[in-house]
Scaffold this active site. Structure first.
Site, short mmCIF file in Angstrom:
data_model
loop_
_atom_site.label_atom_id
_atom_site.label_comp_id
_atom_site.label_asym_id
_atom_site.label_seq_id
_atom_site.Cartn_x
_atom_site.Cartn_y
_atom_site.Cartn_z
N HIS A 155 2.05 -12.77 -8.65
CA HIS A 155 2.76 -12.41 -9.89
C HIS A 155 3.31 -10.99 -9.77
CE1 HIS A 155 1.40 -15.96 -11.87
NE2 HIS A 155 0.27 -15.52 -12.38
N CYS A 203 -5.08 -13.57 -4.42
CA CYS A 203 -5.15 -14.17 -5.77
C CYS A 203 -3.73 -14.36 -6.28
CB CYS A 203 -5.91 -13.20 -6.68
SG CYS A 203 -5.89 -13.60 -8.44
N CYS A 257 -12.81 -10.94 -7.93
CA CYS A 257 -11.88 -11.53 -8.89
C CYS A 257 -12.11 -13.02 -9.10
CB CYS A 257 -10.40 -11.28 -8.54
SG CYS A 257 -9.33 -11.99 -9.83
N HIS A 308 -6.68 -6.92 -4.99
CA HIS A 308 -7.69 -6.44 -5.96
C HIS A 308 -9.01 -7.18 -5.84
CE1 HIS A 308 -5.64 -9.89 -7.75
NE2 HIS A 308 -6.78 -10.13 -8.36
N SER A 366 -2.55 -13.52 -8.98
CA SER A 366 -2.07 -12.33 -9.68
C SER A 366 -1.33 -11.37 -8.74
CB SER A 366 -3.24 -11.58 -10.33
OG SER A 366 -3.88 -12.40 -11.29
P1 NAD Z 1 -3.39 -20.74 -7.98
O1 NAD Z 1 -1.94 -20.65 -7.81
O2 NAD Z 1 -4.27 -20.81 -6.78
O3 NAD Z 1 -3.77 -22.00 -8.90
C1 NAD Z 1 -2.95 -22.48 -9.94
C2 NAD Z 1 -3.02 -24.01 -9.93
O4 NAD Z 1 -2.25 -24.48 -11.04
C3 NAD Z 1 -2.42 -24.66 -8.68
O5 NAD Z 1 -3.36 -25.56 -8.11
C4 NAD Z 1 -1.19 -25.38 -9.20
O6 NAD Z 1 -0.91 -26.59 -8.50
C5 NAD Z 1 -1.60 -25.65 -10.64
N1 NAD Z 1 -0.48 -25.93 -11.55
C6 NAD Z 1 0.79 -25.43 -11.53
N2 NAD Z 1 1.50 -25.93 -12.55
C7 NAD Z 1 0.68 -26.76 -13.25
C8 NAD Z 1 0.84 -27.57 -14.40
N3 NAD Z 1 1.99 -27.61 -15.05
N4 NAD Z 1 -0.22 -28.29 -14.83
C9 NAD Z 1 -1.41 -28.25 -14.16
N5 NAD Z 1 -1.62 -27.49 -13.06
C10 NAD Z 1 -0.59 -26.75 -12.61
O7 NAD Z 1 -3.80 -19.46 -8.87
P2 NAD Z 1 -5.22 -18.77 -9.16
O8 NAD Z 1 -5.44 -17.68 -8.17
O9 NAD Z 1 -6.26 -19.80 -9.35
O10 NAD Z 1 -4.87 -18.04 -10.55
C11 NAD Z 1 -4.56 -18.82 -11.69
C12 NAD Z 1 -4.05 -17.94 -12.82
O11 NAD Z 1 -5.10 -17.08 -13.27
C13 NAD Z 1 -2.89 -17.02 -12.43
O12 NAD Z 1 -1.99 -16.92 -13.51
C14 NAD Z 1 -3.59 -15.69 -12.22
O13 NAD Z 1 -2.71 -14.61 -12.39
C15 NAD Z 1 -4.63 -15.75 -13.31
N6 NAD Z 1 -5.77 -14.84 -13.17
C16 NAD Z 1 -6.29 -14.30 -14.30
C17 NAD Z 1 -7.41 -13.49 -14.23
C18 NAD Z 1 -8.03 -12.95 -15.47
O14 NAD Z 1 -8.87 -12.05 -15.38
N7 NAD Z 1 -7.70 -13.46 -16.64
C19 NAD Z 1 -7.99 -13.20 -12.98
C20 NAD Z 1 -7.43 -13.80 -11.86
C21 NAD Z 1 -6.32 -14.62 -11.94
O1 FXY Z 2 -6.22 -11.26 -11.14
C1 FXY Z 2 -6.75 -10.30 -11.64
N1 FXY Z 2 -6.28 -9.40 -12.49
C2 FXY Z 2 -4.91 -9.33 -12.84
C3 FXY Z 2 -4.26 -8.32 -11.96
C4 FXY Z 2 -4.74 -8.97 -14.28
C5 FXY Z 2 -5.42 -9.91 -15.24
C6 FXY Z 2 -5.32 -9.55 -16.70
C7 FXY Z 2 -4.00 -8.99 -17.19
C8 FXY Z 2 -4.00 -8.78 -18.69
C9 FXY Z 2 -2.82 -8.02 -19.19
ZN ZN Z 3 -7.17 -11.86 -9.28
#
Ligand code: NAD
Ligand code: FXY
Ligand code: ZN
Ligand code: ZN
Length: 375
Positions: free
Chosen positions: A51, A46, A175, A68, A48
Protein backbone atom coordinates in the site's frame (compact mmCIF):
# COMPACT_ATOMS: atom_id res chain seq x y z
CA UNK A 1 32.95 -2.03 16.76
CA UNK A 2 30.38 0.20 15.07
CA UNK A 3 28.95 1.97 18.16
CA UNK A 4 29.26 5.75 17.91
CA UNK A 5 30.01 5.59 14.18
CA UNK A 6 27.94 6.09 11.06
CA UNK A 7 27.23 2.66 9.52
CA UNK A 8 27.37 2.14 5.76
CA UNK A 9 25.16 -0.77 4.81
CA UNK A 10 22.69 -2.17 2.30
CA UNK A 11 19.01 -1.21 2.17
CA UNK A 12 16.04 -1.43 -0.19
CA UNK A 13 15.01 2.14 -1.04
CA UNK A 14 11.83 3.26 -2.80
CA UNK A 15 12.75 6.52 -4.57
CA UNK A 16 9.25 7.45 -5.70
CA UNK A 17 5.67 6.22 -5.65
CA UNK A 18 5.15 2.91 -7.54
CA UNK A 19 8.87 2.55 -8.30
CA UNK A 20 10.57 -0.82 -7.70
CA UNK A 21 12.83 -1.32 -4.69
CA UNK A 22 16.39 -0.25 -5.38
CA UNK A 23 19.17 -1.98 -3.43
CA UNK A 24 21.48 0.82 -2.32
CA UNK A 25 24.36 1.53 0.00
CA UNK A 26 23.01 3.88 2.67
CA UNK A 27 24.45 5.64 5.71
CA UNK A 28 22.74 5.02 9.05
CA UNK A 29 23.49 7.75 11.59
CA UNK A 30 24.22 7.06 15.26
CA UNK A 31 21.12 6.83 17.47
CA UNK A 32 20.27 10.02 19.38
CA UNK A 33 18.86 10.18 22.92
CA UNK A 34 16.09 7.62 23.54
CA UNK A 35 16.88 5.91 20.21
CA UNK A 36 18.12 2.40 19.44
CA UNK A 37 20.09 1.21 16.38
CA UNK A 38 19.15 -2.32 15.34
CA UNK A 39 20.74 -4.89 13.02
CA UNK A 40 17.76 -6.39 11.19
CA UNK A 41 18.02 -10.16 10.71
CA UNK A 42 14.65 -11.11 9.17
CA UNK A 43 11.73 -9.02 7.91
CA UNK A 44 8.40 -10.07 6.41
CA UNK A 45 6.53 -8.56 3.49
CA UNK A 46 3.07 -7.26 4.53
CA UNK A 47 0.41 -5.85 2.22
CA UNK A 48 0.71 -2.53 4.06
CA UNK A 49 4.23 -2.15 2.61
CA UNK A 50 2.71 -2.57 -0.83
CA UNK A 51 0.00 0.00 0.00
CA UNK A 52 2.85 2.38 0.88
CA UNK A 53 4.69 1.76 -2.40
CA UNK A 54 1.46 2.52 -4.27
CA UNK A 55 0.82 5.73 -2.31
CA UNK A 56 -2.25 4.17 -0.63
CA UNK A 57 -1.15 5.02 2.91
CA UNK A 58 -1.61 8.56 4.15
CA UNK A 59 1.48 10.72 4.60
CA UNK A 60 4.14 8.36 3.32
CA UNK A 61 7.00 10.45 1.93
CA UNK A 62 9.53 9.35 -0.68
CA UNK A 63 12.34 8.40 -0.83
CA UNK A 64 11.65 5.93 1.94
CA UNK A 65 12.81 2.69 3.53
CA UNK A 66 9.69 0.54 4.05
CA UNK A 67 9.24 -2.65 6.08
CA UNK A 68 7.74 -2.93 9.57
CA UNK A 69 7.54 -6.67 10.43
CA UNK A 70 10.98 -7.65 11.70
CA UNK A 71 13.27 -9.21 14.24
CA UNK A 72 16.82 -8.12 14.93
CA UNK A 73 19.65 -7.51 17.40
CA UNK A 74 20.47 -4.20 19.09
CA UNK A 75 23.76 -2.81 17.73
CA UNK A 76 24.01 0.33 19.92
CA UNK A 77 21.95 2.78 21.95
CA UNK A 78 21.70 6.55 22.09
CA UNK A 79 21.78 8.27 25.48
CA UNK A 80 19.12 7.62 28.09
CA UNK A 81 17.91 4.28 26.75
CA UNK A 82 16.69 2.46 29.82
CA UNK A 83 15.48 -1.05 29.12
CA UNK A 84 17.42 -2.30 26.09
CA UNK A 85 21.13 -3.01 25.59
CA UNK A 86 23.41 -3.96 22.69
CA UNK A 87 23.10 -7.65 21.87
CA UNK A 88 19.43 -7.91 22.91
CA UNK A 89 17.05 -9.64 20.50
CA UNK A 90 14.26 -7.22 19.66
CA UNK A 91 11.13 -6.64 17.61
CA UNK A 92 10.46 -3.10 16.28
CA UNK A 93 6.91 -1.84 17.01
CA UNK A 94 4.97 0.03 14.32
CA UNK A 95 2.56 1.03 17.08
CA UNK A 96 4.84 2.26 19.87
CA UNK A 97 3.90 2.25 23.54
CA UNK A 98 5.20 5.38 25.27
CA UNK A 99 3.49 4.40 28.50
CA UNK A 100 2.79 8.06 29.34
CA UNK A 101 0.00 9.24 27.06
CA UNK A 102 -3.70 9.06 27.87
CA UNK A 103 -4.23 6.14 25.48
CA UNK A 104 -1.29 4.12 26.85
CA UNK A 105 -2.68 4.68 30.35
CA UNK A 106 -6.16 3.56 29.32
CA UNK A 107 -6.76 -0.18 29.30
CA UNK A 108 -9.28 0.17 26.45
CA UNK A 109 -6.74 1.13 23.77
CA UNK A 110 -3.40 0.07 22.30
CA UNK A 111 -3.04 3.10 20.03
CA UNK A 112 -0.34 5.23 21.64
CA UNK A 113 -0.59 8.91 20.72
CA UNK A 114 3.08 8.74 19.62
CA UNK A 115 2.06 6.34 16.83
CA UNK A 116 0.81 9.38 14.87
CA UNK A 117 -1.09 6.82 12.80
CA UNK A 118 -2.61 9.25 10.34
CA UNK A 119 0.06 11.92 10.29
CA UNK A 120 3.36 10.10 10.56
CA UNK A 121 5.77 12.06 8.40
CA UNK A 122 8.69 9.67 8.38
CA UNK A 123 11.02 11.59 10.65
CA UNK A 124 12.32 10.93 14.17
CA UNK A 125 11.00 13.05 17.05
CA UNK A 126 13.66 15.73 16.43
CA UNK A 127 12.30 16.23 12.91
CA UNK A 128 15.26 14.63 11.07
CA UNK A 129 15.93 11.17 9.62
CA UNK A 130 18.76 8.74 10.41
CA UNK A 131 19.11 7.51 6.81
CA UNK A 132 20.93 9.09 3.88
CA UNK A 133 21.66 7.72 0.42
CA UNK A 134 23.44 9.38 -2.51
CA UNK A 135 23.51 12.58 -0.45
CA UNK A 136 19.73 12.61 0.03
CA UNK A 137 17.70 12.23 3.21
CA UNK A 138 15.63 9.01 3.22
CA UNK A 139 12.37 8.91 5.21
CA UNK A 140 11.40 6.38 7.87
CA UNK A 141 8.21 4.27 7.76
CA UNK A 142 5.73 3.82 10.66
CA UNK A 143 8.34 4.05 13.44
CA UNK A 144 10.24 1.06 12.05
CA UNK A 145 11.83 0.88 8.48
CA UNK A 146 13.15 -2.67 8.34
CA UNK A 147 14.05 -3.37 4.69
CA UNK A 148 17.65 -2.51 5.60
CA UNK A 149 20.62 -4.09 7.35
CA UNK A 150 20.44 -1.41 10.07
CA UNK A 151 17.66 0.87 11.27
CA UNK A 152 17.14 3.40 14.07
CA UNK A 153 13.93 3.52 16.12
CA UNK A 154 12.70 5.26 19.27
CA UNK A 155 13.03 3.21 22.46
CA UNK A 156 9.25 3.29 22.81
CA UNK A 157 9.01 1.58 19.37
CA UNK A 158 11.08 -1.51 20.14
CA UNK A 159 10.80 -4.33 22.65
CA UNK A 160 13.25 -6.88 23.95
CA UNK A 161 12.25 -10.51 23.41
CA UNK A 162 13.52 -13.87 24.71
CA UNK A 163 17.23 -14.36 23.96
CA UNK A 164 16.41 -17.83 22.58
CA UNK A 165 13.73 -16.65 20.12
CA UNK A 166 14.33 -17.58 16.48
CA UNK A 167 15.78 -14.79 14.37
CA UNK A 168 13.59 -15.87 11.48
CA UNK A 169 9.80 -16.35 11.57
CA UNK A 170 9.57 -14.49 14.90
CA UNK A 171 9.43 -11.39 12.69
CA UNK A 172 5.75 -12.18 12.00
CA UNK A 173 4.96 -11.20 15.59
CA UNK A 174 5.94 -7.67 14.56
CA UNK A 175 2.82 -7.38 12.39
CA UNK A 176 0.90 -10.08 10.52
CA UNK A 177 0.48 -12.77 13.12
CA UNK A 178 -0.23 -10.48 16.07
CA UNK A 179 -2.59 -8.26 14.06
CA UNK A 180 -4.86 -11.11 12.98
CA UNK A 181 -4.63 -13.18 16.15
CA UNK A 182 -5.34 -10.19 18.40
CA UNK A 183 -8.21 -8.97 16.21
CA UNK A 184 -9.99 -12.22 17.08
CA UNK A 185 -8.96 -12.46 20.74
CA UNK A 186 -8.78 -8.82 21.88
CA UNK A 187 -10.98 -6.79 19.55
CA UNK A 188 -13.80 -9.19 18.66
CA UNK A 189 -13.35 -11.32 21.78
CA UNK A 190 -14.56 -14.41 19.89
CA UNK A 191 -16.41 -16.75 22.24
CA UNK A 192 -16.56 -20.57 22.29
CA UNK A 193 -19.07 -22.07 19.89
CA UNK A 194 -19.48 -18.85 17.90
CA UNK A 195 -19.62 -18.47 14.11
CA UNK A 196 -16.96 -16.31 12.42
CA UNK A 197 -16.41 -15.11 8.84
CA UNK A 198 -13.00 -13.92 7.64
CA UNK A 199 -12.83 -11.86 4.44
CA UNK A 200 -9.34 -12.06 2.90
CA UNK A 201 -7.11 -15.06 3.57
CA UNK A 202 -3.66 -13.46 3.42
CA UNK A 203 -1.28 -13.36 6.38
CA UNK A 204 -3.72 -11.24 8.38
CA UNK A 205 -6.90 -13.22 7.69
CA UNK A 206 -5.17 -16.55 8.31
CA UNK A 207 -3.88 -15.26 11.67
CA UNK A 208 -7.48 -14.23 12.49
CA UNK A 209 -8.46 -17.86 11.81
CA UNK A 210 -5.72 -19.03 14.22
CA UNK A 211 -7.21 -16.71 16.87
CA UNK A 212 -10.81 -17.84 16.21
CA UNK A 213 -9.73 -21.47 16.50
CA UNK A 214 -7.90 -20.95 19.82
CA UNK A 215 -10.96 -19.04 21.13
CA UNK A 216 -13.06 -22.13 20.43
CA UNK A 217 -15.20 -20.83 17.56
CA UNK A 218 -17.65 -23.46 16.27
CA UNK A 219 -17.73 -22.38 12.63
CA UNK A 220 -14.98 -20.47 10.86
CA UNK A 221 -15.89 -19.36 7.34
CA UNK A 222 -13.02 -18.22 5.12
CA UNK A 223 -13.87 -15.89 2.21
CA UNK A 224 -11.47 -15.16 -0.63
CA UNK A 225 -11.64 -14.57 -4.39
CA UNK A 226 -8.46 -16.67 -4.72
CA UNK A 227 -9.37 -20.30 -3.98
CA UNK A 228 -5.67 -21.22 -3.75
CA UNK A 229 -5.88 -19.85 -0.19
CA UNK A 230 -8.52 -22.36 0.94
CA UNK A 231 -6.23 -25.32 1.75
CA UNK A 232 -4.09 -23.40 4.19
CA UNK A 233 -7.19 -21.71 5.68
CA UNK A 234 -8.71 -25.14 6.40
CA UNK A 235 -5.43 -26.44 7.78
CA UNK A 236 -5.43 -23.54 10.26
CA UNK A 237 -9.03 -24.03 11.37
CA UNK A 238 -11.50 -22.82 8.73
CA UNK A 239 -14.46 -25.20 8.74
CA UNK A 240 -15.61 -24.03 5.30
CA UNK A 241 -14.52 -21.59 2.57
CA UNK A 242 -16.50 -19.42 0.17
CA UNK A 243 -15.39 -17.91 -3.13
CA UNK A 244 -17.73 -14.96 -3.86
CA UNK A 245 -17.09 -15.55 -7.59
CA UNK A 246 -18.92 -18.89 -7.37
CA UNK A 247 -22.27 -17.15 -6.71
CA UNK A 248 -24.45 -14.78 -8.67
CA UNK A 249 -25.69 -13.10 -5.48
CA UNK A 250 -23.81 -10.96 -2.93
CA UNK A 251 -21.52 -12.99 -0.66
CA UNK A 252 -23.20 -11.46 2.42
CA UNK A 253 -26.48 -13.00 1.31
CA UNK A 254 -24.78 -16.38 0.84
CA UNK A 255 -23.40 -16.18 4.38
CA UNK A 256 -26.76 -15.10 5.87
CA UNK A 257 -28.40 -18.10 4.21
CA UNK A 258 -25.70 -20.57 5.25
CA UNK A 259 -25.67 -19.40 8.88
CA UNK A 260 -29.36 -18.93 9.52
CA UNK A 261 -29.18 -15.13 9.83
CA UNK A 262 -25.53 -14.12 10.00
CA UNK A 263 -22.29 -14.59 11.87
CA UNK A 264 -21.35 -13.59 15.41
CA UNK A 265 -18.05 -12.10 14.23
CA UNK A 266 -17.00 -10.86 10.79
CA UNK A 267 -13.45 -9.70 10.00
CA UNK A 268 -12.40 -7.60 7.02
CA UNK A 269 -8.77 -8.39 6.13
CA UNK A 270 -8.61 -7.09 2.55
CA UNK A 271 -8.73 -3.30 2.73
CA UNK A 272 -11.61 -2.66 0.31
CA UNK A 273 -14.82 -0.74 1.06
CA UNK A 274 -16.85 -3.47 -0.70
CA UNK A 275 -15.56 -6.23 1.57
CA UNK A 276 -16.06 -4.01 4.64
CA UNK A 277 -19.73 -3.66 3.71
CA UNK A 278 -19.99 -7.36 2.87
CA UNK A 279 -18.55 -8.22 6.31
CA UNK A 280 -20.97 -5.84 8.05
CA UNK A 281 -23.91 -7.19 6.07
CA UNK A 282 -23.03 -10.79 6.88
CA UNK A 283 -23.10 -10.17 10.65
CA UNK A 284 -26.19 -11.16 12.65
CA UNK A 285 -28.71 -8.50 13.68
CA UNK A 286 -29.06 -7.96 17.44
CA UNK A 287 -25.49 -9.05 18.33
CA UNK A 288 -23.08 -9.43 15.38
CA UNK A 289 -19.71 -7.69 15.56
CA UNK A 290 -17.64 -6.65 12.54
CA UNK A 291 -13.95 -5.82 12.87
CA UNK A 292 -12.17 -3.83 10.15
CA UNK A 293 -8.50 -4.79 9.93
CA UNK A 294 -7.74 -4.07 6.26
CA UNK A 295 -6.40 -0.61 5.43
CA UNK A 296 -8.37 1.27 2.76
CA UNK A 297 -7.04 3.97 0.46
CA UNK A 298 -6.73 7.52 1.89
CA UNK A 299 -9.92 9.60 1.65
CA UNK A 300 -12.11 6.54 1.03
CA UNK A 301 -15.48 6.58 2.75
CA UNK A 302 -18.08 4.00 3.59
CA UNK A 303 -21.86 4.46 3.40
CA UNK A 304 -24.55 2.30 4.99
CA UNK A 305 -28.06 2.51 6.44
CA UNK A 306 -27.71 3.39 10.17
CA UNK A 307 -30.48 0.86 10.79
CA UNK A 308 -27.72 -1.76 10.38
CA UNK A 309 -26.27 -0.62 13.70
CA UNK A 310 -29.54 0.41 15.31
CA UNK A 311 -30.67 -3.16 14.97
CA UNK A 312 -27.86 -4.36 17.18
CA UNK A 313 -24.72 -4.80 15.14
CA UNK A 314 -21.34 -3.43 16.22
CA UNK A 315 -18.68 -2.08 13.86
CA UNK A 316 -15.14 -1.60 15.09
CA UNK A 317 -11.56 -1.39 13.83
CA UNK A 318 -8.34 -2.91 15.07
CA UNK A 319 -4.70 -1.88 14.71
CA UNK A 320 -1.98 -4.38 15.66
CA UNK A 321 -4.67 -6.68 17.00
CA UNK A 322 -5.41 -4.41 19.93
CA UNK A 323 -2.17 -5.48 21.66
CA UNK A 324 -0.40 -2.88 23.78
CA UNK A 325 2.79 -3.48 21.86
CA UNK A 326 5.68 -3.26 24.33
CA UNK A 327 3.73 -5.14 27.00
CA UNK A 328 2.40 -7.92 24.76
CA UNK A 329 5.04 -8.75 22.15
CA UNK A 330 7.47 -10.48 24.56
CA UNK A 331 4.63 -12.73 25.77
CA UNK A 332 3.54 -13.50 22.20
CA UNK A 333 7.14 -14.52 21.43
CA UNK A 334 7.17 -16.80 24.50
CA UNK A 335 3.82 -18.30 23.46
CA UNK A 336 5.28 -18.98 20.02
CA UNK A 337 8.36 -20.65 21.54
CA UNK A 338 5.99 -22.76 23.68
CA UNK A 339 4.28 -23.86 20.43
CA UNK A 340 0.92 -22.34 21.38
CA UNK A 341 0.68 -21.46 17.66
CA UNK A 342 2.85 -22.16 14.63
CA UNK A 343 4.13 -19.07 12.82
CA UNK A 344 5.75 -21.24 10.15
CA UNK A 345 2.29 -22.05 8.75
CA UNK A 346 2.11 -18.46 7.46
CA UNK A 347 5.52 -18.57 5.75
CA UNK A 348 5.52 -19.62 2.10
CA UNK A 349 8.79 -18.14 0.84
CA UNK A 350 12.22 -16.98 1.99
CA UNK A 351 14.47 -14.69 -0.05
CA UNK A 352 17.59 -12.61 0.52
CA UNK A 353 16.90 -8.87 0.90
CA UNK A 354 18.43 -8.30 -2.57
CA UNK A 355 15.50 -10.20 -4.09
CA UNK A 356 12.85 -8.04 -2.42
CA UNK A 357 11.20 -7.20 -5.77
CA UNK A 358 10.62 -10.93 -6.37
CA UNK A 359 9.00 -11.06 -2.95
CA UNK A 360 6.54 -8.33 -3.95
CA UNK A 361 5.89 -10.08 -7.29
CA UNK A 362 4.90 -13.20 -5.29
CA UNK A 363 2.49 -11.09 -3.20
CA UNK A 364 0.93 -9.52 -6.31
CA UNK A 365 0.50 -12.88 -8.02
CA UNK A 366 -1.35 -14.31 -4.99
CA UNK A 367 1.25 -17.09 -4.68
CA UNK A 368 2.65 -16.10 -1.28
CA UNK A 369 1.24 -15.67 2.18
CA UNK A 370 4.31 -14.31 3.95
CA UNK A 371 7.73 -14.00 2.31
CA UNK A 372 10.52 -13.56 4.84
CA UNK A 373 13.48 -11.51 3.66
CA UNK A 374 16.73 -12.70 5.22
CA UNK A 375 18.81 -9.58 5.62
P1 NAD B 1 -2.77 -10.04 1.47
O1 NAD B 1 -2.73 -9.32 0.20
O2 NAD B 1 -1.76 -11.12 1.73
O3 NAD B 1 -4.21 -10.73 1.68
C1 NAD B 1 -5.40 -10.16 1.20
C2 NAD B 1 -6.30 -11.30 0.69
O4 NAD B 1 -7.55 -10.73 0.30
C3 NAD B 1 -5.74 -12.04 -0.53
O5 NAD B 1 -5.73 -13.44 -0.26
C4 NAD B 1 -6.71 -11.68 -1.64
O6 NAD B 1 -6.90 -12.73 -2.58
C5 NAD B 1 -7.98 -11.42 -0.84
N1 NAD B 1 -8.99 -10.61 -1.54
C6 NAD B 1 -8.81 -9.62 -2.45
N2 NAD B 1 -10.00 -9.13 -2.85
C7 NAD B 1 -10.96 -9.82 -2.19
C8 NAD B 1 -12.37 -9.79 -2.19
N3 NAD B 1 -13.03 -8.91 -2.94
N4 NAD B 1 -13.04 -10.65 -1.39
C9 NAD B 1 -12.36 -11.55 -0.61
N5 NAD B 1 -11.01 -11.62 -0.57
C10 NAD B 1 -10.32 -10.77 -1.35
O7 NAD B 1 -2.68 -8.93 2.62
P2 NAD B 1 -2.36 -9.03 4.19
O8 NAD B 1 -0.90 -8.82 4.40
O9 NAD B 1 -3.01 -10.21 4.77
O10 NAD B 1 -3.08 -7.67 4.68
C11 NAD B 1 -4.48 -7.54 4.57
C12 NAD B 1 -4.91 -6.12 4.88
O11 NAD B 1 -4.66 -5.83 6.26
C13 NAD B 1 -4.18 -5.05 4.09
O12 NAD B 1 -5.07 -4.00 3.77
C14 NAD B 1 -3.16 -4.54 5.08
O13 NAD B 1 -2.74 -3.24 4.80
C15 NAD B 1 -3.95 -4.61 6.36
N6 NAD B 1 -3.18 -4.62 7.61
C16 NAD B 1 -3.71 -3.98 8.68
C17 NAD B 1 -3.07 -4.00 9.90
C18 NAD B 1 -3.67 -3.35 11.09
O14 NAD B 1 -2.98 -3.18 12.10
N7 NAD B 1 -4.94 -3.01 11.07
C19 NAD B 1 -1.84 -4.67 10.02
C20 NAD B 1 -1.35 -5.34 8.91
C21 NAD B 1 -2.01 -5.31 7.70
O1 FXY C 1 0.61 -3.22 8.53
C1 FXY C 1 0.83 -2.57 9.52
N1 FXY C 1 0.63 -1.29 9.77
C2 FXY C 1 0.25 -0.37 8.77
C3 FXY C 1 1.49 0.29 8.24
C4 FXY C 1 -0.70 0.65 9.30
C5 FXY C 1 -1.96 0.07 9.90
C6 FXY C 1 -2.92 1.06 10.49
C7 FXY C 1 -3.12 2.37 9.76
C8 FXY C 1 -4.19 3.22 10.41
C9 FXY C 1 -4.27 4.61 9.87
ZN1 ZN D 1 1.83 -5.00 8.42
ZN1 ZN E 1 1.55 6.38 24.50
Amino acid sequence: DTAGKVIKCKAAVIWEKSAPFSIEEIEVATPKAHEVRIKIIATGICRSDDHAVEGKLSNVKFPIILGHEAVGIVESNGENVKHIKPGDRVIPLFVPQCGQCMCCKDSRSNICIAAKLKKSVGVMSDGTTRFTCRGKQIYHFVNTSTFTEYTVVEEMAVTKIDSGASLDNTCLIGCGFSTGYGSALNTAKVHPGSTCAIFGLGGIGLAVIMGCKIAGAGRIIGVDVNPDKFNIAKELGATECINPKDYDKPVAQVILEQTGGGVDYAFECVGHIETMLAALNSSHFAYGTTVIVGVSAPESTITFDPMILLSGRTLKGSVFGGWKSKDSVPQLVSDSMAKKFDLEKLVTHRLPLDKINEGFDLLHSGKSIRTILLV
